[in-house]
Design a protein around this motif. Structure first.
Motif, mmCIF file in Angstrom:
data_model
loop_
_atom_site.group_PDB
_atom_site.id
_atom_site.type_symbol
_atom_site.label_atom_id
_atom_site.label_comp_id
_atom_site.label_asym_id
_atom_site.label_seq_id
_atom_site.Cartn_x
_atom_site.Cartn_y
_atom_site.Cartn_z
ATOM 1 N N PHE A 150 51.901 -24.345 -45.625
ATOM 2 C CA PHE A 150 53.481 -24.472 -46.222
ATOM 3 C C PHE A 150 53.087 -26.087 -46.727
ATOM 4 O O PHE A 150 52.966 -26.108 -48.530
ATOM 5 C CB PHE A 150 54.168 -24.697 -45.479
ATOM 6 C CG PHE A 150 55.339 -24.087 -46.460
ATOM 7 C CD1 PHE A 150 56.084 -23.547 -47.080
ATOM 8 C CD2 PHE A 150 56.241 -25.548 -46.163
ATOM 9 C CE1 PHE A 150 57.119 -23.679 -48.214
ATOM 10 C CE2 PHE A 150 57.082 -26.337 -47.281
ATOM 11 C CZ PHE A 150 57.443 -24.675 -47.986
ATOM 12 N N PRO A 151 52.833 -27.039 -46.048
ATOM 13 C CA PRO A 151 52.896 -28.414 -46.328
ATOM 14 C C PRO A 151 51.133 -28.855 -47.200
ATOM 15 O O PRO A 151 50.952 -29.260 -48.658
ATOM 16 C CB PRO A 151 52.284 -29.215 -45.439
ATOM 17 C CG PRO A 151 52.162 -28.089 -43.928
ATOM 18 C CD PRO A 151 52.384 -27.237 -44.403
ATOM 19 N N LEU A 152 49.824 -27.734 -47.552
ATOM 20 C CA LEU A 152 49.186 -27.164 -48.043
ATOM 21 C C LEU A 152 49.223 -26.933 -49.075
ATOM 22 O O LEU A 152 48.769 -27.731 -50.170
ATOM 23 C CB LEU A 152 47.921 -27.116 -47.271
ATOM 24 C CG LEU A 152 47.487 -27.486 -45.920
ATOM 25 C CD1 LEU A 152 46.159 -27.192 -45.128
ATOM 26 C CD2 LEU A 152 46.786 -28.931 -46.028
ATOM 27 N N TYR A 165 45.951 -17.927 -55.299
ATOM 28 C CA TYR A 165 44.878 -18.782 -55.890
ATOM 29 C C TYR A 165 44.085 -18.715 -55.157
ATOM 30 O O TYR A 165 42.851 -18.857 -56.294
ATOM 31 C CB TYR A 165 44.933 -19.503 -54.785
ATOM 32 C CG TYR A 165 46.096 -20.710 -55.183
ATOM 33 C CD1 TYR A 165 46.546 -21.754 -56.346
ATOM 34 C CD2 TYR A 165 47.627 -20.186 -53.923
ATOM 35 C CE1 TYR A 165 47.424 -22.255 -56.139
ATOM 36 C CE2 TYR A 165 48.662 -21.664 -54.674
ATOM 37 C CZ TYR A 165 48.896 -22.030 -55.218
ATOM 38 O OH TYR A 165 50.365 -23.256 -55.441
ATOM 39 N N SER A 166 43.366 -17.368 -54.542
ATOM 40 C CA SER A 166 42.333 -16.391 -54.784
ATOM 41 C C SER A 166 42.336 -15.452 -55.314
ATOM 42 O O SER A 166 40.675 -14.968 -55.739
ATOM 43 C CB SER A 166 42.281 -16.171 -53.022
ATOM 44 O OG SER A 166 43.147 -15.094 -52.256
ATOM 45 N N GLY A 174 49.816 -29.649 -52.693
ATOM 46 C CA GLY A 174 49.422 -29.751 -53.866
ATOM 47 C C GLY A 174 48.001 -29.557 -53.612
ATOM 48 O O GLY A 174 46.943 -29.235 -54.578
ATOM 49 N N PHE A 175 47.593 -29.008 -52.226
ATOM 50 C CA PHE A 175 45.671 -28.625 -52.066
ATOM 51 C C PHE A 175 44.957 -27.503 -53.312
ATOM 52 O O PHE A 175 43.716 -27.850 -53.066
ATOM 53 C CB PHE A 175 45.370 -28.285 -50.887
ATOM 54 C CG PHE A 175 44.012 -28.145 -50.216
ATOM 55 C CD1 PHE A 175 43.621 -30.223 -49.879
ATOM 56 C CD2 PHE A 175 43.868 -27.239 -49.600
ATOM 57 C CE1 PHE A 175 42.188 -29.950 -49.683
ATOM 58 C CE2 PHE A 175 42.195 -27.253 -49.724
ATOM 59 C CZ PHE A 175 41.443 -28.955 -49.018
ATOM 60 N N VAL A 177 40.271 -22.235 -52.557
ATOM 61 C CA VAL A 177 39.877 -23.918 -52.174
ATOM 62 C C VAL A 177 39.435 -24.489 -54.066
ATOM 63 O O VAL A 177 39.664 -24.919 -54.898
ATOM 64 C CB VAL A 177 39.473 -25.004 -51.321
ATOM 65 C CG1 VAL A 177 38.603 -25.980 -51.684
ATOM 66 C CG2 VAL A 177 40.123 -23.604 -49.880
ATOM 67 N N MET A 178 38.202 -22.947 -54.086
ATOM 68 C CA MET A 178 38.135 -23.305 -55.417
ATOM 69 C C MET A 178 38.775 -22.930 -56.871
ATOM 70 O O MET A 178 38.488 -23.587 -58.091
ATOM 71 C CB MET A 178 36.957 -23.100 -55.558
ATOM 72 C CG MET A 178 35.100 -22.585 -54.914
ATOM 73 S SD MET A 178 34.053 -21.884 -54.533
ATOM 74 C CE MET A 178 33.398 -21.806 -53.213
#
Length: 454
Positions: A433-435, A309-310, A440-441, A367-368
């Motif tokens: 893992f849950p995030l 994601y980063s 779906g954070f 996060v972005m």
């Protein structure tokens, strides 16, 4: 024989994490093929932590039944399992089956567990084994451990895994207006993955060869104990060596047993950065273990879960370079630790803060996602790659020097080094893992079809 022992120790060290490091550097290709896609790193991270049952078992046996568990036999078993798992992965890595109505790469995930079981258990078995050698061989082992990331990274660079380009694709769309059917031409950018220079099948076969080399190196190391004893007796005739690797000294043992190598204060072997046995007060020892837990949580649990994601919002090339070059930063940190050792706890604390800062930037970019800072800019690509390299390099140096410090204290301290390392990694993975997979954070998107605000 000293050079041969260095070579064997280095080759033995390469088998410690080569399998899992191989998975990480191959991820830019795997996420484009396997059904988990961008979530695949978080699956791998949590599976690695589930494999901590291996080091947990070894640590508990060391604590409650010392001497019962034959660690040489354990090393033979885990490395042999690693050889078989790598070989099976070469043929079954892309096999999928439905679970809860969704396709999953079941064979890949199951074999990843066995590879992780091998590598996690190495943390509490390989290091104590190295106590049989002179202190300088531990540094060689750490270099080999770093090469377990460098060599797969070089192979992945040669493979060109996951490199893509944006291609303008023409689509013909039919729609009906009244009684007439009208054709309309739509132009759309789509991601086209360039073929790798060689297949994933061959990549995992090369990982199998590396695990076999580790097994052979350990075989010769375990069969030549008299070489170590003779070299010690020539340097220090009055010293008393451990007669058996399976003897496990406790905290109350004599200074020469708990210190490993009873070197005099003025003994300075070639490239020897490990001094005589050092005692630390409880507060400083606690600080060292807290550093290990924190650094391990970041490098093995938190940040690897969101690397896709980063990096992928900047394109597959950026992801490919970040994954491979950050793996190269690990052995470079080991070499720096050998040439410029820093045992100051203040220095290690400062480097930990710096590495945490780079990790915080990587997390902020994740996060972005899918629209981070400096997207569609070469500065953004270079910054994220550099941040991952510096994050890995600084914290790898901290881990190596923490191992050096604890090596100078006792063999038991190294066992607990491995246990704390895995505990920190577990907590980091359980947090992420849950995030990633439940709430779906973090958001994914196709790089070429992104529509982000200017």
């Amino acid at each position: 024989m000293t050079l041969l022992t260095h070579l064997l120790a280095c080759t033995f060290g390469t088998g410690s994490w080569v399998a899992i490091n191989g998975l990480w550097v191959e991820l830019p290709l795997l996420v484009t093929v396997l059904p988990e896609q961008w979530d695949l790193p978080s699956y791998i991270t949590i599976i690695i932590q589930m494999a901590n049952v291996g080091p947990l078992f070894v640590t508990l046996m060391h604590r409650f039944r010392p001497g019962l568990l034959k660690e040489v036999a354990v090393i033979y078993v885990v490395v042999s399992v690693g050889v078989v798992a790598c070989l099976l992965l070469a043929f079954l890595w892309n096999y999928t089956s439905p679970i809860a109505g969704r396709p999953h790469s079941t064979a890949f995930l199951i074999l990843t567990f066995f590879l992780a079981l091998v590598d996690c258990t190495s943390s509490v078995t390989f290091l104590p084994f190295m106590m049989q050698l002179q202190p300088q061989y531990l540094t060689t082992f750490f270099i080999g451990e770093g090469l377990s990331g460098l060599i797969p990274a070089l192979i992945a660079l040669g493979q060109g895994s996951g490199i893509s380009s944006c291609t303008n694709v023409t689509h013909v769309v039919n729609f009906t207006t009244g009684n007439e059917t009208v054709e309309s031409t739509v132009f759309q950018l789509e991601t086209r993955y360039l073929p790798a220079n060689f297949s994933t099948h061959l990549f995992f076969l090369l990982m199998t060869v590396m695990m076999l080399a580790c097994l052979l190196a350990f075989f010769f190391l375990a069969r030549q104990p008299k070489v170590w004893e003779l070299s010690q007796q020539q340097l220090f005739p009055s010293s008393i060596m451990l007669s058996s690797f399976d003897q496990i000294p406790n905290e109350g043992a004599g200074s020469r047993l708990s210190g490993g190598c009873p070197c005099p204060k003025d003994a300075k072997g070639p490239r020897n950065i490990l001094p005589q046995k050092v005692s630390y007060p409880l507060a400083k020892l606690t600080f060292i273990y807290l550093l290990i837990a924190w650094v391990s949580a970041l490098t093995n649990g938190v940040l690897p879960s969101v690397q896709s994601y980063s990096c992928l919002p900047y394109g597959n090339t950026a992801y490919h370079l970040a994954a491979t070059l950050s793996s190269m930063a690990n052995p470079l940190a080991c070499i720096v630790a050998m040439v410029l050792p820093g045992r100051s706890l203040a220095l290690l604390g400062t480097l930990t803060m710096a590495g945490t800062g780079f990790g915080a930037y990587n997390m902020a970019i994740a996060v972005m996602s899918p629209c981070p800072l400096l997207q569609q800019s070469q500065w953004g690509d270079a910054t994220i790659v550099l941040s991952w390299v510096l994050f890995t390099g600084t914290l790898s140096y901290v881990k190596v020097m923490a191992g050096v410090i604890l090596r100078s204290r006792s063999r038991s301290a190294l066992v607990w080094y491995g246990a704390v390392e895995q505990l920190g990694s577990l907590l980091g993975a359980l947090l992420m893992f849950p995030l990633v997979n439940v709430y779906g954070f973090f958001k994914s998107a196709d790089y070429c079809s992104l529509q982000c605000p200017a």
